[in-house]
Design a protein around this motif. Structure first.
Motif, mmCIF file in Angstrom:
data_model
loop_
_atom_site.group_PDB
_atom_site.id
_atom_site.type_symbol
_atom_site.label_atom_id
_atom_site.label_comp_id
_atom_site.label_asym_id
_atom_site.label_seq_id
_atom_site.Cartn_x
_atom_site.Cartn_y
_atom_site.Cartn_z
ATOM 1 N N ASP A 110 0.503 11.481 -12.696
ATOM 2 C CA ASP A 110 0.628 10.173 -13.355
ATOM 3 C C ASP A 110 2.036 9.606 -13.256
ATOM 4 O O ASP A 110 2.215 8.393 -13.119
ATOM 5 N N ASP A 111 3.049 10.463 -13.325
ATOM 6 C CA ASP A 111 4.435 9.988 -13.219
ATOM 7 C C ASP A 111 4.702 9.392 -11.839
ATOM 8 O O ASP A 111 5.339 8.341 -11.719
ATOM 9 N N GLU A 112 4.224 10.046 -10.798
ATOM 10 C CA GLU A 112 4.400 9.525 -9.440
ATOM 11 C C GLU A 112 3.642 8.213 -9.257
ATOM 12 O O GLU A 112 4.152 7.276 -8.636
ATOM 13 N N THR A 113 2.432 8.135 -9.794
ATOM 14 C CA THR A 113 1.646 6.903 -9.694
ATOM 15 C C THR A 113 2.374 5.753 -10.368
ATOM 16 O O THR A 113 2.451 4.645 -9.822
ATOM 17 N N GLN A 114 2.954 5.997 -11.524
ATOM 18 C CA GLN A 114 3.704 4.958 -12.239
ATOM 19 C C GLN A 114 4.927 4.524 -11.431
ATOM 20 O O GLN A 114 5.223 3.330 -11.331
ATOM 21 N N VAL A 115 5.626 5.469 -10.828
ATOM 22 C CA VAL A 115 6.795 5.142 -9.999
ATOM 23 C C VAL A 115 6.371 4.293 -8.811
ATOM 24 O O VAL A 115 7.022 3.293 -8.482
ATOM 25 N N TYR B 239 0.837 -1.191 0.000
ATOM 26 C CA TYR B 239 0.000 0.000 0.000
ATOM 27 C C TYR B 239 0.875 1.245 0.000
ATOM 28 O O TYR B 239 1.953 1.263 0.587
ATOM 29 N N GLY B 240 0.373 2.264 -0.658
ATOM 30 C CA GLY B 240 1.039 3.561 -0.674
ATOM 31 C C GLY B 240 -0.005 4.652 -0.637
ATOM 32 O O GLY B 240 -1.203 4.386 -0.563
ATOM 33 N N SER B 241 0.442 5.873 -0.715
ATOM 34 C CA SER B 241 -0.497 6.993 -0.697
ATOM 35 C C SER B 241 -0.990 7.300 -2.105
ATOM 36 O O SER B 241 -0.367 6.934 -3.098
ATOM 37 N N LYS B 242 -2.118 7.961 -2.181
ATOM 38 C CA LYS B 242 -2.718 8.331 -3.463
ATOM 39 C C LYS B 242 -1.898 9.451 -4.083
ATOM 40 O O LYS B 242 -1.526 10.403 -3.413
ATOM 41 N N LYS B 243 -1.647 9.329 -5.362
ATOM 42 C CA LYS B 243 -0.896 10.335 -6.101
ATOM 43 C C LYS B 243 -1.753 10.873 -7.236
ATOM 44 O O LYS B 243 -2.444 10.123 -7.916
#
Length: 162
Positions: A144-149, A137-141
Motif C-alpha cells: 500500500d505504501d508503494e501504491t500511494q507513492v 501508467y506504472g507497474s502494479k504494486k
C-alpha cells in the motif's frame, strides 16, 4: 608490577585492533597485503532500447492518473521534466520518447516525503490525440505504501506536463 601488567594488556589490545583494521582496509592473504584501487569509469553506455528493456515497460499497465491537456507537445513535456521541473520528493533519472509515449525513470523514497531516494520506478506518460488526454501508467504494486507513492508521483508528473 600490577600496573605494568595492565599497561601491557592495553597495548596488546591496541596492537590487535590496529592489525584487524589494517586487514579490513587493505585485505590480507596470510603474510601478503594488497590494496585494490577501483576507478569508476563508464564501461558501456546503454542505448535507448537497452534502457527500455531494463525499465520492463511491459509491466507498466496500471493507470495511476489521467487528465485532459490542451496543446500537448511531448517534446515540450520532456524538456519541462528534465530542465524546469524540480521536485524535492523525487527526481527524474532518464526519459525516453517513443512516438506519443514518454518513458520516465524516477528515483523516489518510501514514504513519498522521505529523504532517501534509493528506489527506482518507471512510468509511461501516454498522449491520446483522440481526446487530448494524458495518462500516467506504472507497474502494479502490492504494498500500500508503494501504491500511494506511485499515485503521488503520477499526480506530480501530470501537473508538470499540463
Amino acid at each position: 608490577m600490577e600496573v605494568l601488567g595492565t599497561l601491557i594488556s592495553i597495548i596488546s589490545i591496541i596492537v590487535h585492533i590496529v592489525h584487524k583494521v589494517n586487514q579490513s582496509s587493505y585485505g590480507s592473504d596470510n603474510s601478503r597485503s594488497s590494496y585494490t584501487d577501483t576507478t569508476y569509469q563508464v564501461v558501456h553506455e546503454f542505448t535507448a532500447e537497452e534502457k527500455l528493456e531494463n525499465m520492463n515497460i511491459d509491466s507498466l499497465n496500471i493507470c495511476y492518473q489521467t487528465a485532459g491537456v490542451d496543446n500537448f507537445s511531448i517534446t515540450n513535456a520532456r524538456r519541462t521534466l528534465l530542465n524546469h521541473y524540480v521536485q524535492n520528493d523525487f527526481y527524474i533519472d532518464d526519459i525516453i520518447i517513443r512516438q506519443n509515449c514518454m518513458y520516465v525513470k524516477v528515483m523516489h523514497s518510501i514514504p513519498f516525503r522521505g529523504s532517501n531516494k534509493c528506489y527506482g520506478a518507471s512510468f509511461s506518460i501516454n498522449y491520446m490525440t483522440v481526446n487530448n488526454g494524458v495518462s500516467v501508467y506504472g507497474s502494479k504494486k502490492i504494498n500500500d505504501d508503494e501504491t500511494q507513492v506511485f499515485k503521488e508521483i503520477s499526480q506530480e508528473l501530470i501537473k508538470a506536463v499540463s
